[in-house]
Design a protein around this motif. Sequence first.
Motif, PDB file in Angstrom:
ATOM      1  N   PHE A   2      -3.555   5.323   2.635  1.00  0.00           N
ATOM      2  CA  PHE A   2      -3.892   5.057   1.244  1.00  0.00           C
ATOM      3  C   PHE A   2      -2.716   4.459   0.475  1.00  0.00           C
ATOM      4  O   PHE A   2      -2.896   3.594  -0.386  1.00  0.00           O
TER       5      PHE A   2
ATOM      6  N   TRP B 201      -5.692  15.828  -2.023  1.00  0.00           N
ATOM      7  CA  TRP B 201      -4.585  14.922  -1.756  1.00  0.00           C
ATOM      8  C   TRP B 201      -3.350  15.713  -1.333  1.00  0.00           C
ATOM      9  O   TRP B 201      -2.636  15.329  -0.411  1.00  0.00           O
TER      10      TRP B 201
ATOM     11  N   LYS C 258      -2.532   0.819   1.454  1.00  0.00           N
ATOM     12  CA  LYS C 258      -3.638   0.084   0.836  1.00  0.00           C
ATOM     13  C   LYS C 258      -3.350  -0.170  -0.650  1.00  0.00           C
ATOM     14  O   LYS C 258      -3.600  -1.264  -1.166  1.00  0.00           O
ATOM     15  N   ALA C 259      -2.807   0.817  -1.355  1.00  0.00           N
ATOM     16  CA  ALA C 259      -2.457   0.657  -2.766  1.00  0.00           C
ATOM     17  C   ALA C 259      -1.358  -0.382  -2.941  1.00  0.00           C
ATOM     18  O   ALA C 259      -1.405  -1.200  -3.872  1.00  0.00           O
TER      19      ALA C 259
ATOM     20  N   LYS D 137      -1.894  10.284   4.356  1.00  0.00           N
ATOM     21  CA  LYS D 137      -1.619   9.647   3.070  1.00  0.00           C
ATOM     22  C   LYS D 137      -1.113   8.217   3.238  1.00  0.00           C
ATOM     23  O   LYS D 137      -1.346   7.374   2.374  1.00  0.00           O
TER      24      LYS D 137
END
Length: 105
Positions: A34, A23, A37-38, A31
Amino acid sequence: KEVQESHPGIVGSRMAQMLGAEWKALSLESKSFFIEKAREQREEFLLDHPNYHFSRGPNKKRRQGKPRNYPNGHQHRPQAPILPRLSASTDNQVTRCTGLSSADG
Protein backbone atom coordinates in the motif's frame (compact mmCIF):
# COMPACT_ATOMS: atom_id res chain seq x y z
CA LYS A 1 -15.68 -0.09 0.96
CA GLU A 2 -15.42 -3.69 2.07
CA VAL A 3 -15.59 -2.69 5.75
CA GLN A 4 -18.47 -0.31 5.04
CA GLU A 5 -20.44 -3.03 3.22
CA SER A 6 -19.80 -5.61 5.93
CA HIS A 7 -20.79 -3.13 8.71
CA PRO A 8 -23.62 -0.98 7.27
CA GLY A 9 -24.68 0.76 10.50
CA ILE A 10 -21.25 2.14 11.46
CA VAL A 11 -20.61 5.89 11.22
CA GLY A 12 -17.42 7.49 9.87
CA SER A 13 -15.49 7.99 13.09
CA ARG A 14 -16.04 4.40 14.23
CA MET A 15 -15.13 3.19 10.73
CA ALA A 16 -11.86 5.12 10.91
CA GLN A 17 -11.08 3.52 14.27
CA MET A 18 -11.66 0.06 12.84
CA LEU A 19 -9.51 0.72 9.77
CA GLY A 20 -6.77 2.24 11.92
CA ALA A 21 -6.73 -0.84 14.12
CA GLU A 22 -6.52 -3.10 11.06
CA TRP A 23 -3.67 -1.00 9.61
CA LYS A 24 -1.77 -1.16 12.89
CA ALA A 25 -2.17 -4.93 13.00
CA LEU A 26 -0.70 -5.42 9.50
CA SER A 27 2.91 -6.50 9.18
CA LEU A 28 5.48 -4.26 7.47
CA GLU A 29 5.52 -6.57 4.47
CA SER A 30 1.76 -6.23 4.06
CA LYS A 31 1.92 -2.46 4.45
CA SER A 32 4.71 -2.10 1.88
CA PHE A 33 2.29 -2.88 -0.99
CA PHE A 34 0.00 0.00 0.00
CA ILE A 35 2.87 2.38 0.74
CA GLU A 36 4.37 1.72 -2.70
CA LYS A 37 0.99 2.16 -4.39
CA ALA A 38 0.49 5.52 -2.61
CA ARG A 39 3.97 6.67 -3.68
CA GLU A 40 3.22 5.79 -7.32
CA GLN A 41 -0.12 7.62 -7.24
CA ARG A 42 1.53 10.69 -5.73
CA GLU A 43 4.23 10.77 -8.41
CA GLU A 44 1.59 10.36 -11.13
CA PHE A 45 -0.49 13.19 -9.65
CA LEU A 46 2.53 15.51 -9.50
CA LEU A 47 3.33 14.76 -13.16
CA ASP A 48 -0.28 15.48 -14.20
CA HIS A 49 -0.48 18.66 -12.07
CA PRO A 50 3.04 20.17 -11.87
CA ASN A 51 1.86 23.59 -10.61
CA TYR A 52 -0.45 22.23 -7.90
CA HIS A 53 -0.04 23.82 -4.49
CA PHE A 54 -2.29 22.98 -1.58
CA SER A 55 -3.87 25.98 0.11
CA ARG A 56 -6.38 25.91 2.90
CA GLY A 57 -9.73 27.36 1.91
CA PRO A 58 -11.96 29.62 3.98
CA ASN A 59 -13.47 28.06 7.04
CA LYS A 60 -16.27 29.86 8.87
CA LYS A 61 -15.62 28.11 12.17
CA ARG A 62 -11.94 29.02 12.15
CA ARG A 63 -12.75 32.63 11.21
CA GLN A 64 -15.42 33.09 13.88
CA GLY A 65 -13.46 31.54 16.69
CA LYS A 66 -14.72 29.30 19.43
CA PRO A 67 -18.44 29.55 20.22
CA ARG A 68 -19.22 30.92 23.63
CA ASN A 69 -22.03 29.93 25.94
CA TYR A 70 -23.58 33.02 27.46
CA PRO A 71 -26.39 33.05 30.03
CA ASN A 72 -30.01 33.32 28.89
CA GLY A 73 -29.14 31.86 25.48
CA HIS A 74 -27.55 35.07 24.14
CA GLN A 75 -25.18 34.56 21.26
CA HIS A 76 -23.34 37.84 21.75
CA ARG A 77 -21.33 39.18 24.63
CA PRO A 78 -23.64 40.88 27.12
CA GLN A 79 -22.91 44.57 27.56
CA ALA A 80 -22.27 46.12 30.94
CA PRO A 81 -25.18 48.21 32.19
CA ILE A 82 -24.89 51.87 31.31
CA LEU A 83 -24.62 53.94 34.46
CA PRO A 84 -25.77 57.56 34.48
CA ARG A 85 -23.02 60.15 34.47
CA LEU A 86 -22.78 62.36 37.50
CA SER A 87 -23.38 65.95 36.52
CA ALA A 88 -21.97 68.95 38.39
CA SER A 89 -25.22 69.42 40.27
CA THR A 90 -25.27 65.75 41.32
CA ASP A 91 -21.64 66.02 42.42
CA ASN A 92 -22.57 68.98 44.62
CA GLN A 93 -25.41 67.00 46.16
CA VAL A 94 -23.01 64.16 47.02
CA THR A 95 -20.62 66.67 48.60
CA ARG A 96 -23.36 68.15 50.75
CA CYS A 97 -24.52 64.72 51.96
CA THR A 98 -21.16 63.14 52.67
CA GLY A 99 -18.88 66.09 53.15
CA LEU A 100 -16.52 64.62 50.51
CA SER A 101 -16.15 65.89 46.99
CA SER A 102 -15.24 63.64 44.07
CA ALA A 103 -11.78 65.20 44.10
CA ASP A 104 -11.24 64.00 47.68
CA GLY A 105 -12.21 60.43 47.12
